[in-house]
Design a protein around this motif. Structure first.
Motif, PDB file in Angstrom:
ATOM      1  N   TYR A  57       0.815  -1.220   0.000  1.00  0.00           N
ATOM      2  CA  TYR A  57       0.000   0.000   0.000  1.00  0.00           C
ATOM      3  C   TYR A  57       0.848   1.269   0.000  1.00  0.00           C
ATOM      4  O   TYR A  57       0.342   2.363  -0.198  1.00  0.00           O
ATOM      5  N   ILE A  58       2.168   1.100   0.238  1.00  0.00           N
ATOM      6  CA  ILE A  58       3.083   2.227   0.036  1.00  0.00           C
ATOM      7  C   ILE A  58       3.979   1.804  -1.142  1.00  0.00           C
ATOM      8  O   ILE A  58       4.859   0.957  -0.978  1.00  0.00           O
ATOM      9  N   GLN A  98       9.433   2.495   9.302  1.00  0.00           N
ATOM     10  CA  GLN A  98       7.979   2.634   9.447  1.00  0.00           C
ATOM     11  C   GLN A  98       7.548   2.747  10.917  1.00  0.00           C
ATOM     12  O   GLN A  98       8.022   3.608  11.616  1.00  0.00           O
ATOM     13  N   SER A  99       6.703   1.827  11.392  1.00  0.00           N
ATOM     14  CA  SER A  99       6.123   2.036  12.726  1.00  0.00           C
ATOM     15  C   SER A  99       7.097   1.868  13.884  1.00  0.00           C
ATOM     16  O   SER A  99       6.757   2.222  15.015  1.00  0.00           O
ATOM     17  N   PHE A 157      -3.590  -1.712  12.715  1.00  0.00           N
ATOM     18  CA  PHE A 157      -2.831  -0.512  13.098  1.00  0.00           C
ATOM     19  C   PHE A 157      -3.449   0.762  12.555  1.00  0.00           C
ATOM     20  O   PHE A 157      -3.255   1.830  13.091  1.00  0.00           O
ATOM     21  N   ASN A 166      -1.508   3.818  14.557  1.00  0.00           N
ATOM     22  CA  ASN A 166      -1.368   5.055  13.792  1.00  0.00           C
ATOM     23  C   ASN A 166      -2.047   6.251  14.457  1.00  0.00           C
ATOM     24  O   ASN A 166      -1.488   7.343  14.508  1.00  0.00           O
ATOM     25  N   GLU A 196       4.127   7.691   0.474  1.00  0.00           N
ATOM     26  CA  GLU A 196       3.095   7.361   1.457  1.00  0.00           C
ATOM     27  C   GLU A 196       2.018   8.441   1.517  1.00  0.00           C
ATOM     28  O   GLU A 196       0.830   8.131   1.628  1.00  0.00           O
ATOM     29  N   ASN A 237      -4.695   7.231   6.692  1.00  0.00           N
ATOM     30  CA  ASN A 237      -4.083   8.046   7.738  1.00  0.00           C
ATOM     31  C   ASN A 237      -4.672   9.457   7.754  1.00  0.00           C
ATOM     32  O   ASN A 237      -4.842  10.054   8.818  1.00  0.00           O
ATOM     33  N   TYR A 281       4.547  12.895  10.360  1.00  0.00           N
ATOM     34  CA  TYR A 281       4.363  11.456  10.624  1.00  0.00           C
ATOM     35  C   TYR A 281       4.949  10.596   9.492  1.00  0.00           C
ATOM     36  O   TYR A 281       5.653   9.617   9.728  1.00  0.00           O
ATOM     37  N   CYS A 298       8.176   7.914   9.696  1.00  0.00           N
ATOM     38  CA  CYS A 298       8.049   6.521   9.252  1.00  0.00           C
ATOM     39  C   CYS A 298       9.052   6.178   8.153  1.00  0.00           C
ATOM     40  O   CYS A 298       9.438   5.027   7.994  1.00  0.00           O
ATOM     41  N   TYR A 320       0.527  -4.541  16.533  1.00  0.00           N
ATOM     42  CA  TYR A 320      -0.816  -4.382  15.968  1.00  0.00           C
ATOM     43  C   TYR A 320      -1.781  -5.334  16.683  1.00  0.00           C
ATOM     44  O   TYR A 320      -1.704  -5.492  17.892  1.00  0.00           O
ATOM     45  N   GLY A 342       7.367  -2.938  12.078  1.00  0.00           N
ATOM     46  CA  GLY A 342       6.981  -1.940  11.080  1.00  0.00           C
ATOM     47  C   GLY A 342       6.660  -2.635   9.773  1.00  0.00           C
ATOM     48  O   GLY A 342       7.170  -3.734   9.524  1.00  0.00           O
ATOM     49  N   VAL A 343       5.847  -1.994   8.937  1.00  0.00           N
ATOM     50  CA  VAL A 343       5.462  -2.647   7.679  1.00  0.00           C
ATOM     51  C   VAL A 343       6.605  -2.691   6.663  1.00  0.00           C
ATOM     52  O   VAL A 343       6.469  -3.299   5.611  1.00  0.00           O
TER      53      VAL A 343
HETATM   54  N1  GLU Z   1       3.614   4.539   7.725  1.00  0.00           N
HETATM   55  C1  GLU Z   1       2.824   3.364   7.915  1.00  0.00           C
HETATM   56  C2  GLU Z   1       1.384   3.752   8.035  1.00  0.00           C
HETATM   57  O1  GLU Z   1       1.100   4.743   8.639  1.00  0.00           O
HETATM   58  C3  GLU Z   1       3.311   2.672   9.156  1.00  0.00           C
HETATM   59  C4  GLU Z   1       2.578   1.409   9.381  1.00  0.00           C
HETATM   60  C5  GLU Z   1       3.376   0.416  10.138  1.00  0.00           C
HETATM   61  O2  GLU Z   1       4.567   0.245   9.972  1.00  0.00           O
HETATM   62  O3  GLU Z   1       2.728  -0.244  10.929  1.00  0.00           O
HETATM   63  O4  GLU Z   1       0.503   3.104   7.529  1.00  0.00           O
END
Ligand code: GLU
Length: 305
Positions: A26-27, A62-63, A94, A113, A158, A165, A189, A193, A241, A258-259
């Protein structure tokens, strides 16, 4: 403990999982990584390092970045932080927006998030140069390492696809739990990430959380042992998560995933460990990473339990 041998054994045993799962899609920028990368670094509180595989390759944390922003937010805001964010596991994805609506704009915890967006808002209210100061803090956790940088194309990628988000940020603003401009909060944010770090760097950055009876002091950012203990507790209950229970059951260490496929975890007063493999399970956690850490605590027979 012969960590070199243990890391080798782990690698042999997780190889059968090397094709399981897919990198986050999704990114779009995250899809550019080699899905078969695998790296691990275990660092003891005395500074000994044990590495394997792509442990020096930087990836998007990421997270995992939410732990660093929480440390800053907790220092700058103190206990009043908990008026705006809870400390309960979410039991949902998340990026869930439903729970936030039901709970009237108070995120369950700072590692999902919604919670991290409130922490970002808090940092923006306290800091004059938020991006610079955040980066400076993370660099200091890594002994002043200036090679750690934001990945601007990751952050832009992103933002371009960050509809969910943005929805969360709007919901928070509607409930008056964001004070700054929404776009500004999202920009900060996505940048946090996007930070690129290697397993070796992440393991170093997590040592102050592992060795929390030593002073946590990095310029303006200082935490008491009790505050670090609480951050560790939140990692334990909320760091994965809606799979936090599973991670606790299988691994038994506080940590954050993190994703981008990274996981950082700590064994209090013993070591920190960072592992990276981009293929994720359905809940968004690294398949090989989780398996590797499960084997680590099984083989060493040491966890927090
Ligand atoms: N930047 C990602 C988001 O906000 C981080 C998600 C993650 O790593 O859990 O969707």
């Amino acid at each position: 403990m012969n960590y070199t041998q243990i890391l080798n054994e782990i690698y042999q045993e997780i190889k059968p999982y090397s094709n399981v799962g897919e990198p986050a899609s999704y990114i779009p920028e995250l899809q550019k990584v080699n899905p078969d990368s695998y790296g691990i670094c275990l660092r003891t509180i005395r500074g000994a390092e044990y590495v394997m595989g792509d442990s020096d390759e930087r990836f998007s944390i990421q997270s995992i970045s939410k732990v660093f922003s929480l440390a800053m937010g907790f220092c700058l805001e103190g206990e009043t932080l908990w008026k705006r964010i809870g400390v309960e596991p979410s039991g949902s994805a998340f990026n869930s927006v439903i729970q936030l609506e039901i709970e009237k704009g108070i995120p369950r915890n700072p590692l999902i998030n919604a919670g991290a967006l409130v922490v970002a808002d808090i940092l923006l209210s306290h800091l004059e140069h938020p991006e610079e100061e955040y980066l400076q803090f993370v660099r200091q956790l890594c002994g002043g390492n200036k090679q750690i940088k934001y990945n601007e194309s990751m952050a832009v990628s992103e933002r371009e696809h960050g509809y969910l988000n943005a929805a969360i940020a709007n919901m928070l603003k509607y409930h008056s739990n964001i004070q700054n401009d929404i776009e500004r909060v999202l920009r900060f944010y996505f940048r946090q990430c996007s930070l690129g770090m290697s397993c070796r760097e992440l393991a170093q950055a997590f040592i102050p959380f592992s060795n929390h009876t030593q002073p946590f002091k990095f310029d303006k950012i200082t935490l008491t042992a009790s505050q670090v203990k609480r951050i560790n507790a939140i990692m334990q209950t909320c760091g994965f998560y809606d799979e936090a229970g599973e991670f606790s059951y299988r691994v038994g260490l506080p940590g954050k995933s993190g994703v981008g496929g990274g996981i950082a975890a700590i064994c209090p007063r013993k070591y920190s460990v960072a592992v990276w493999s981009p293929r994720l399970n359905k809940k968004g956690n690294s398949v090989m990473g989780m398996k590797a850490l499960e084997l680590l605590t099984t083989k060493t027979e040491v966890s927090i339990f």
